[in-house]
Design an enzyme around this catalytic site. Structure first.
Site, PDB file in Angstrom:
ATOM      1  N   LYS A 273     -40.561 -14.318  45.671  1.00 33.98           N
ATOM      2  CA  LYS A 273     -41.716 -14.849  45.911  1.00 33.98           C
ATOM      3  C   LYS A 273     -41.226 -15.750  47.451  1.00 33.98           C
ATOM      4  O   LYS A 273     -41.598 -15.944  48.339  1.00 33.98           O
ATOM      5  CB  LYS A 273     -42.149 -15.705  44.979  1.00 33.98           C
ATOM      6  CG  LYS A 273     -43.679 -16.326  45.201  1.00 33.98           C
ATOM      7  CD  LYS A 273     -44.337 -16.948  44.065  1.00 33.98           C
ATOM      8  CE  LYS A 273     -45.591 -17.444  44.073  1.00 33.98           C
ATOM      9  NZ  LYS A 273     -46.266 -18.166  43.021  1.00 33.98           N
TER      10      LYS A 273
ATOM     11  N   CYS B 130     -58.968 -21.988  35.129  1.00 30.28           N
ATOM     12  CA  CYS B 130     -58.913 -23.193  35.179  1.00 30.28           C
ATOM     13  C   CYS B 130     -59.862 -23.474  33.913  1.00 30.28           C
ATOM     14  O   CYS B 130     -59.507 -24.404  32.861  1.00 30.28           O
ATOM     15  CB  CYS B 130     -59.499 -24.036  36.266  1.00 30.28           C
ATOM     16  SG  CYS B 130     -58.277 -23.710  37.384  1.00 30.28           S
TER      17      CYS B 130
END
Ligand code: UGA
Length: 434
Positions: free
Chosen positions: A35, A260
């Site tokens: 990444k 979330c």
């Protein structure tokens, strides 16, 4: 000011890029080597409108860099933000392993003048425990908690123009350094609230739980609308005009998802118990939202006269909301899988061309645009409120489908408009128009 941000997920990467845009020198750290290598090439690993441009701009300006070494990146930091994930454990509690891994990694090389700020969403008491964890290893630094309120898909604007900044601090130094970091927002008169660590930690959970509850409330009102003849869009409008209620987060739909609301409502209900408090409303919200997806499947089956076996269902949108490629806890997962189990053939068009979605669904045909997706459909099913679905040429769509049934689980069309184009229209919290 040197800022180090640990974790390059939504919160970490957006925060790092935006701090660099403020003019600070920022290093974003992640322990995922691949990444970091791709970030160094200017490749953005997430779908977030505007992020790639802003990231490249600040890299070229020399204010933004990436590293896989926590040790090297924290040595000269004036302030370190921890923005790693705190996913749900099986029992619903927050998994703090990544937070403590990051803290353990930085403990050996952090300089004593640094302020360590937790940005990850963590249960009340965690920031103090982190301080103790460091003290047990002979590290004495200031800690603070600074929740992030950005929404996926609008993250840059939310960061640059927040409704408020909440800062949990317990020392003058932390207050001073954080005031400097957020000074660029004073120009927009953003309210900056300094408070204690516990209050800042709880503000984040309370905000998400309240919004999740608001969505769930309107979804329950939608259930009632369907049987009493009211229109949930108008009820939401009427409620939202009352400034005490506000018009946001009153869109009825297939239930909330994402990375979330589900995890934070569960964690809040869980850690409140450790304090001996029952969060009944939050628990009811979780349970109502959990049932919502099965309810949506029933709704679809009932609009199809109880049978989808062998039917071609064209799904428009699978991400948990628009402007993201994120599939985490998306209502589409359970809904599509249930329809497949009931024998439906599924075609999908999603504007994000989400790779996550491609890994989740089997035996689905992926289409390049909404019109091709709807060719020969028995049912057109809108699951995500992408803007490009809001003004489809319904007359053109009508020509392409086998059977004119539009099921819109995001209420993005008006009943009259759909009926005028020759479709039967099944939406949420409004009467089914055959
Ligand atoms: C949410 C919060 O809105 C952010 O303030 C917070 O910072 C973020 O969580 C986080 O904790 O990191 P997000 O998960 O990106 O942001 O998405 P939202 O826009 O809040 O939507 C959550 C879910 O509620 C989606 O499934 C959405 O479709 C649904 N929703 C939202 C509705 O069904 N109706 C609405 O009126 C609004």
């Amino acid at each position: 000011m040197n800022i180090t941000v640990i974790g390059t997920g939504y919160v970490g990467l957006v925060s790092g890029v935006c701090f660099a845009e403020f003019g600070f020198d920022v290093t974003c750290v992640d322990n995922n080597l691949a990444k970091v290598e791709s970030l160094k090439k200017g490749e953005v690993p997430i779908y977030e409108p505007g992020l790639d441009k802003l990231m490249k701009k600040n890299m070229v300006a020399g204010r933004l860099g990436f590293s896989s070494s926590t040790k090297d990146s924290v040595k000269d930091a004036d302030i370190i933000f921890i923005a790693v994930g705190t996913p749900s454990k099986e029992d619903g509690s927050a998994n703090l392993d990544y937070v403590y891994l990051a803290v353990a990694e930085l403990a050996g090389s952090v300089n004593p003048n640094t302020v360590l700020v937790i940005k990850s969403t963590v249960p009340v008491g965690t920031t103090k425990s982190v301080k103790k964890f460091l003290q047990d290893r002979g590290v004495e630094i200031d800690v603070a908690f600074n929740p992030e309120f950005l929404k996926e898909g609008a993250a840059i604007d939310d960061f640059m123009h927040p409704d408020r900044v909440i800062l949990g601090v317990e020392s003058k130094k932390a207050k001073k350094v954080l005031s400097q970091v957020y000074r660029p927002l004073y120009v927009f008169n953003v309210p900056i609230v300094f408070t204690n660590l516990e209050t800042a930690e709880l503000s984040k959970y309370s905000s998400n739980a309240f919004l999740a509850m608001k969505v769930t409330f309107i979804n329950e009102i939608a259930n009632l609308c369907e049987v009493c003849g009211a229109d949930v869009n108008d009820v939401a409008l009427a409620m939202g005009l009352d400034k005490r209620i506000g018009d946001k987060f009153l869109l009825a739909g297939p239930g909330y998802g994402g990375s979330c609301f589900p995890k934070d409502t569960s964690a809040l209900a869980d850690f409140a118990k450790d304090f001996g408090v029952n969060m009944n409303l939050v628990e009811e919200t979780i349970s109502s939202n959990d049932k919502r997806r099965a309810k949506m499947v029933k709704k679809i089956l009932s609009a199809c006269d109880g049978e989808v076996k062998g039917k071609d269902i064209s799904v428009l949108g699978v991400t948990f909301k628009a402007n993201t490629d994120d599939m985490r806890d998306s209502p589409s997962i359970e809904i599509i899988q249930a329809l497949q189990e009931a024998g439906a053939n599924i075609k999908v068009y999603d504007p994000s061309f989400s790779q996550q979605a491609k890994r989740i669904f089997n035996n689905v045909s992926w289409e390049k645009n909404p019109y091709e997706c709807c060719n020969d459909a028995d049912v057109v099913l809108i699951l995500t409120d992408w803007s490009e679905f809001r003004a489809l040429n319904l007359k053109e769509l009508r020509k392409r489908v086998k059977n004119p049934l539009l099921i819109d689980l995001r209420n993005i069309y008006s009943v009259d408009e759909v009926r005028a184009s020759g479709f039967s229209y099944c939406s949420v919290g409004r009467v089914f128009c055959k």
